[in-house]
Design an enzyme around this catalytic site. Structure first.
Site, PDB file in Angstrom:
ATOM      1  N   SER A 108       0.849  -1.209   0.000  1.00 60.99           N
ATOM      2  CA  SER A 108       0.000   0.000   0.000  1.00 60.99           C
ATOM      3  C   SER A 108       0.876   1.248   0.000  1.00 60.99           C
ATOM      4  O   SER A 108       2.019   1.215   0.442  1.00 60.99           O
ATOM      5  CB  SER A 108      -0.874   0.010   1.257  1.00 60.99           C
ATOM      6  N   SER A 109       0.307   2.358  -0.441  1.00 60.20           N
ATOM      7  CA  SER A 109       1.021   3.641  -0.426  1.00 60.20           C
ATOM      8  C   SER A 109       1.269   4.110   1.009  1.00 60.20           C
ATOM      9  O   SER A 109       2.092   4.987   1.264  1.00 60.20           O
ATOM     10  CB  SER A 109       0.185   4.700  -1.147  1.00 60.20           C
ATOM     11  N   CYS A 110       0.564   3.488   1.976  1.00 62.80           N
ATOM     12  CA  CYS A 110       0.710   3.875   3.384  1.00 62.80           C
ATOM     13  C   CYS A 110       2.078   3.539   3.950  1.00 62.80           C
ATOM     14  O   CYS A 110       2.427   3.959   5.041  1.00 62.80           O
ATOM     15  CB  CYS A 110      -0.326   3.150   4.236  1.00 62.80           C
ATOM     16  N   TYR A 137      -1.211  -0.934  10.148  1.00 65.51           N
ATOM     17  CA  TYR A 137      -1.425  -1.540   8.825  1.00 65.51           C
ATOM     18  C   TYR A 137      -0.176  -1.363   7.969  1.00 65.51           C
ATOM     19  O   TYR A 137       0.293  -2.291   7.308  1.00 65.51           O
ATOM     20  CB  TYR A 137      -2.640  -0.860   8.215  1.00 65.51           C
ATOM     21  N   LYS A 141       2.376  -4.102   6.198  1.00 64.26           N
ATOM     22  CA  LYS A 141       2.672  -4.093   4.770  1.00 64.26           C
ATOM     23  C   LYS A 141       4.179  -4.045   4.513  1.00 64.26           C
ATOM     24  O   LYS A 141       4.698  -4.694   3.609  1.00 64.26           O
ATOM     25  CB  LYS A 141       1.974  -2.915   4.102  1.00 64.26           C
ATOM     26  N   HIS A 184     -13.290   3.277   2.282  1.00 62.85           N
ATOM     27  CA  HIS A 184     -12.427   4.369   1.833  1.00 62.85           C
ATOM     28  C   HIS A 184     -13.290   5.524   1.338  1.00 62.85           C
ATOM     29  O   HIS A 184     -14.493   5.385   1.181  1.00 62.85           O
ATOM     30  CB  HIS A 184     -11.498   3.868   0.722  1.00 62.85           C
TER      31      HIS A 184
HETATM   32  N1  LIG Z   1      -8.646  -0.597  -1.536  1.00 63.48           N
HETATM   33  C1  LIG Z   1      -7.617   0.228  -1.575  1.00 63.48           C
HETATM   34  O1  LIG Z   1      -7.768   1.453  -1.735  1.00 63.48           O
HETATM   35  C2  LIG Z   1      -6.238  -0.313  -1.450  1.00 63.48           C
HETATM   36  C3  LIG Z   1      -5.985  -1.674  -1.248  1.00 63.48           C
HETATM   37  N2  LIG Z   1      -4.686  -2.110  -1.138  1.00 63.48           N
HETATM   38  C4  LIG Z   1      -4.377  -3.543  -0.926  1.00 63.48           C
HETATM   39  O2  LIG Z   1      -4.938  -4.309  -1.981  1.00 63.48           O
HETATM   40  C5  LIG Z   1      -5.307  -5.608  -1.491  1.00 63.48           C
HETATM   41  C6  LIG Z   1      -6.767  -5.870  -1.797  1.00 63.48           C
HETATM   42  O3  LIG Z   1      -7.528  -4.841  -1.198  1.00 63.48           O
HETATM   43  P1  LIG Z   1      -9.106  -4.744  -1.508  1.00 63.48           P
HETATM   44  O4  LIG Z   1      -9.448  -5.627  -2.649  1.00 63.48           O
HETATM   45  O5  LIG Z   1      -9.447  -3.294  -1.558  1.00 63.48           O
HETATM   46  O6  LIG Z   1      -9.728  -5.354  -0.164  1.00 63.48           O
HETATM   47  P2  LIG Z   1     -11.104  -6.110   0.035  1.00 63.48           P
HETATM   48  O7  LIG Z   1     -11.469  -5.914   1.459  1.00 63.48           O
HETATM   49  O8  LIG Z   1     -12.074  -5.745  -1.038  1.00 63.48           O
HETATM   50  O9  LIG Z   1     -10.704  -7.668  -0.188  1.00 63.48           O
HETATM   51  C7  LIG Z   1      -9.931  -8.337   0.763  1.00 63.48           C
HETATM   52  C8  LIG Z   1     -10.285  -9.803   0.681  1.00 63.48           C
HETATM   53  O10 LIG Z   1      -9.513 -10.526   1.641  1.00 63.48           O
HETATM   54  C9  LIG Z   1     -10.378 -11.437   2.298  1.00 63.48           C
HETATM   55  N3  LIG Z   1      -9.913 -11.707   3.659  1.00 63.48           N
HETATM   56  C10 LIG Z   1      -9.796 -10.831   4.686  1.00 63.48           C
HETATM   57  N4  LIG Z   1      -9.346 -11.478   5.779  1.00 63.48           N
HETATM   58  C11 LIG Z   1      -9.191 -12.796   5.440  1.00 63.48           C
HETATM   59  C12 LIG Z   1      -8.784 -13.957   6.138  1.00 63.48           C
HETATM   60  N5  LIG Z   1      -8.430 -13.913   7.419  1.00 63.48           N
HETATM   61  N6  LIG Z   1      -8.765 -15.131   5.470  1.00 63.48           N
HETATM   62  C13 LIG Z   1      -9.135 -15.203   4.175  1.00 63.48           C
HETATM   63  N7  LIG Z   1      -9.520 -14.130   3.439  1.00 63.48           N
HETATM   64  C14 LIG Z   1      -9.557 -12.937   4.086  1.00 63.48           C
HETATM   65  C15 LIG Z   1     -11.736 -10.747   2.321  1.00 63.48           C
HETATM   66  O11 LIG Z   1     -12.769 -11.695   2.511  1.00 63.48           O
HETATM   67  P3  LIG Z   1     -13.990 -11.310   3.514  1.00 63.48           P
HETATM   68  O12 LIG Z   1     -14.504  -9.983   3.038  1.00 63.48           O
HETATM   69  O13 LIG Z   1     -14.954 -12.438   3.316  1.00 63.48           O
HETATM   70  O14 LIG Z   1     -13.411 -11.223   4.896  1.00 63.48           O
HETATM   71  C16 LIG Z   1     -11.759 -10.085   0.957  1.00 63.48           C
HETATM   72  O15 LIG Z   1     -12.254 -10.966  -0.019  1.00 63.48           O
HETATM   73  C17 LIG Z   1      -4.977  -5.607  -0.001  1.00 63.48           C
HETATM   74  O16 LIG Z   1      -3.696  -6.158   0.205  1.00 63.48           O
HETATM   75  C18 LIG Z   1      -4.969  -4.115   0.332  1.00 63.48           C
HETATM   76  O17 LIG Z   1      -4.152  -3.864   1.463  1.00 63.48           O
HETATM   77  C19 LIG Z   1      -3.623  -1.252  -1.211  1.00 63.48           C
HETATM   78  C20 LIG Z   1      -3.844   0.090  -1.400  1.00 63.48           C
HETATM   79  C21 LIG Z   1      -5.145   0.647  -1.571  1.00 63.48           C
HETATM   80  C1  LIG Z   2      -5.874   3.274   0.757  1.00 63.21           C
HETATM   81  C2  LIG Z   2      -4.749   3.466   1.751  1.00 63.21           C
HETATM   82  O1  LIG Z   2      -4.871   4.669   2.472  1.00 63.21           O
HETATM   83  C3  LIG Z   2      -5.850   4.666   3.497  1.00 63.21           C
HETATM   84  O2  LIG Z   2      -5.752   5.949   4.112  1.00 63.21           O
HETATM   85  P1  LIG Z   2      -6.521   7.172   3.466  1.00 63.21           P
HETATM   86  O3  LIG Z   2      -6.063   7.412   2.069  1.00 63.21           O
HETATM   87  O4  LIG Z   2      -6.408   8.295   4.436  1.00 63.21           O
HETATM   88  O5  LIG Z   2      -7.988   6.564   3.437  1.00 63.21           O
HETATM   89  P2  LIG Z   2      -9.439   7.130   3.204  1.00 63.21           P
HETATM   90  O6  LIG Z   2      -9.793   6.857   1.766  1.00 63.21           O
HETATM   91  O7  LIG Z   2     -10.301   6.530   4.263  1.00 63.21           O
HETATM   92  O8  LIG Z   2      -9.378   8.746   3.457  1.00 63.21           O
HETATM   93  C4  LIG Z   2      -8.849   9.586   2.487  1.00 63.21           C
HETATM   94  C5  LIG Z   2      -9.204  11.026   2.861  1.00 63.21           C
HETATM   95  O9  LIG Z   2     -10.609  11.210   2.591  1.00 63.21           O
HETATM   96  C6  LIG Z   2     -11.206  11.902   3.685  1.00 63.21           C
HETATM   97  N1  LIG Z   2     -12.636  11.599   3.750  1.00 63.21           N
HETATM   98  C7  LIG Z   2     -13.627  12.539   3.617  1.00 63.21           C
HETATM   99  N2  LIG Z   2     -14.854  11.967   3.777  1.00 63.21           N
HETATM  100  C8  LIG Z   2     -14.614  10.644   4.011  1.00 63.21           C
HETATM  101  C9  LIG Z   2     -15.500   9.542   4.266  1.00 63.21           C
HETATM  102  O10 LIG Z   2     -16.734   9.669   4.327  1.00 63.21           O
HETATM  103  N3  LIG Z   2     -14.896   8.327   4.416  1.00 63.21           N
HETATM  104  C10 LIG Z   2     -13.549   8.149   4.363  1.00 63.21           C
HETATM  105  N4  LIG Z   2     -13.024   6.894   4.521  1.00 63.21           N
HETATM  106  N5  LIG Z   2     -12.666   9.186   4.153  1.00 63.21           N
HETATM  107  C11 LIG Z   2     -13.218  10.410   3.984  1.00 63.21           C
HETATM  108  C12 LIG Z   2     -10.427  11.369   4.897  1.00 63.21           C
HETATM  109  O11 LIG Z   2     -10.609  12.237   6.002  1.00 63.21           O
HETATM  110  C13 LIG Z   2      -9.007  11.392   4.353  1.00 63.21           C
HETATM  111  O12 LIG Z   2      -8.484  12.692   4.420  1.00 63.21           O
HETATM  112  C14 LIG Z   2      -5.588   3.630   4.563  1.00 63.21           C
HETATM  113  O13 LIG Z   2      -6.723   3.591   5.410  1.00 63.21           O
HETATM  114  C15 LIG Z   2      -5.340   2.281   3.925  1.00 63.21           C
HETATM  115  O14 LIG Z   2      -6.579   1.607   3.651  1.00 63.21           O
HETATM  116  C16 LIG Z   2      -4.649   2.281   2.613  1.00 63.21           C
HETATM  117  O15 LIG Z   2      -4.178   1.250   2.195  1.00 63.21           O
END
Ligand SMILES: NC(=O)C1=CN([C@@H]2O[C@H](COP(=O)(O)OP(=O)(O)OC[C@H]3O[C@@H](n4cnc5c(N)ncnc54)[C@H](OP(=O)(O)O)[C@@H]3O)[C@@H](O)[C@H]2O)C=CC1
Ligand SMILES: C[C@H]1O[C@H](OP(=O)(O)OP(=O)(O)OC[C@H]2O[C@@H](n3cnc4c(=O)[nH]c(N)nc43)[C@H](O)[C@@H]2O)[C@@H](O)[C@@H](O)C1=O
Length: 323
Positions: A108-110, A137, A141, A184
């Site tokens: 992740s970018s985090c 988190y 990562k 998000h």
């Molecule tokens: N979404 C984003 O903005 C970003 C995502 N990422 C990374 O990309 C990857 C995918 O993210 P994303 O698709 O958004 O996440 P989702 O939450 O959509 O998908 C995650 C999946 O993992 C499964 N999972 C969670 N815990 C377990 C477990 N203990 N055993 C088996 N399966 C499990 C979930 O199943 P279930 O829901 O049934 O628990 C779900 O299907 C992750 O590594 C995330 O950190 C990185 C940066 C940004």
């Molecule tokens: C994706 C990456 O980065 C994630 O961090 P983040 O980028 O800060 O995630 P975010 O999308 O939840 O917030 C982005 C911005 O948006 C604003 N914001 C406004 N209104 C809402 C709102 O209603 N919901 C949320 N969630 N944010 C809001 C919020 O206050 C913040 O300033 C990690 O959690 C982690 O998951 C990771 O891997």
């Protein structure tokens, strides 16, 4: 013999997009191995070992994780660090123990310091303090990246281990999590503007100040980047990475303020009310713009523009709620 590919997290937003990408690329459905969370809890080491021993995939996409937005990360830090550490350690070690040579880990970018120079380069890793709202988190990562690098260093020559890590920027699109508080920003605001449009609410509150900037990549672009990096020949991949700096950024290329993306979402949804700001909610990192020249130099480029992606995401939301 056809390659068996295990996609961990296949029901998630990225995992399901990776499956779509593999099928579109000609992979036979019977060669894509999946298990739901209920069928295989990846935090259970013995279960993961038994599964990989029986399936013996040739490739693993590790797209399963405990994932959530800023509020979820800030509220459940123990869940985010423990579950992600366990899942990645179990899958990466069991992959090695069962002869898997190619694995792709999604970070992740985090992982980058809160105040890293923008755009953030891969060599900014471990150069400063992390953003507190998602530090647990992020630490998990970073450990995932170092797990892959360490198995490559110890077993690359002897066992052909080649585990790679991609660092996605903020992602959105079909299959996203639209939970009102744990999601998000993009899915959260799609839901909130939609509900305000239906209810006729005069205004919608956005968390924080609206001034942070975020880069947003459509999930099918991320899936294409994942398959692209997995299939790169090692000589080419090694040109853009080093043994102890092996991760590759995957970004869209430009960023917007939260206020700008909120405005764009309200237009896509067709909400005509006012936007207000809730300063009791955290802003998180002021900016998280990825420097993606490595993957661009390797031949991948984002394609889906934000307004196009937001329209597709809104369609997905309406489909998910049965409209
Ligand atoms: N979404 C984003 O903005 C970003 C995502 N990422 C990374 O990309 C990857 C995918 O993210 P994303 O698709 O958004 O996440 P989702 O939450 O959509 O998908 C995650 C999946 O993992 C499964 N999972 C969670 N815990 C377990 C477990 N203990 N055993 C088996 N399966 C499990 C979930 O199943 P279930 O829901 O049934 O628990 C779900 O299907 C992750 O590594 C995330 O950190 C990185 C940066 C940004
Ligand atoms: C994706 C990456 O980065 C994630 O961090 P983040 O980028 O800060 O995630 P975010 O999308 O939840 O917030 C982005 C911005 O948006 C604003 N914001 C406004 N209104 C809402 C709102 O209603 N919901 C949320 N969630 N944010 C809001 C919020 O206050 C913040 O300033 C990690 O959690 C982690 O998951 C990771 O891997």
């Amino acid at each position: 013999m056809h390659q068996k590919i295990y996609v961990a997290g296949h029901r998630g937003m990225v995992g399901s997009a990776i499956v779509r990408q593999l099928l579109a690329g000609g992979c036979a459905p019977e060669n894509i191995i999946t298990r739901t969370h209920a069928e295989l809890d990846l935090t259970n080491q013995a279960a993961v070992q038994a599964f990989l021993a029986s399936e013996q995939p040739s490739q693993v996409y590790l797209a399963a994780a405990k994932v959530g937005g800023i509020h979820a990360n800030n509220t459940y830090p123990a869940d985010f660090i423990y579950q992600n550490l366990m899942m990645q350690a179990n899958v990466i070690d069991a992959a090695f123990k069962n002869g898997v040579k190619k694995l792709l880990f999604l970070g992740s970018s985090c992982i980058y310091p809160r105040n890293a120079p923008q755009p953030m380069r891969e060599d900014a890793l471990l150069t400063g303090l992390l953003e507190p709202t998602n530090e647990p988190y992020a630490i998990a990562k970073i450990a995932g990246i170092k797990l892959c690098e360490s198995y490559n260093r110890q077993y690359g020559a002897s066992h052909g281990v080649d585990y790679r890590s991609v660092m996605p920027t903020n992602l959105y699109g079909p299959g996203d999590n639209y939970h009102p508080t744990n999601s998000h920003v993009i899915p959260a605001l799609i839901r909130r503007f939609h509900e305000a449009k239906v209810s006729g609410a005069p205004s919608v509150a956005i968390w924080g100040s609206g001034t942070p900037k975020r880069e947003f990549l459509y999930v099918d672009d991320m899936a294409a980047a994942s398959v692209f990096v997995m299939n790169l020949d090692k000589t080419t991949y090694d040109q853009q990475t080093s043994p102890m700096q092996s991760h590759i950024n995957v970004g869209y290329g430009s960023d917007v303020t939260i206020a700008e993306v909120a405005q764009a979402i309200s237009q896509v949804v067709g909400y005509a009310g006012h936007i207000t700001y809730d300063p009791t909610q955290p802003d998180g990192a002021p900016r998280k713009w990825m420097e993606s020249s490595r993957i661009n130099a390797l031949g991948w480029q984002a394609k889906v523009k934000l307004t196009e992606g937001l329209a597709a995401a809104y369609q997905d939301f309406k489909h998910q709620i049965g409209l």
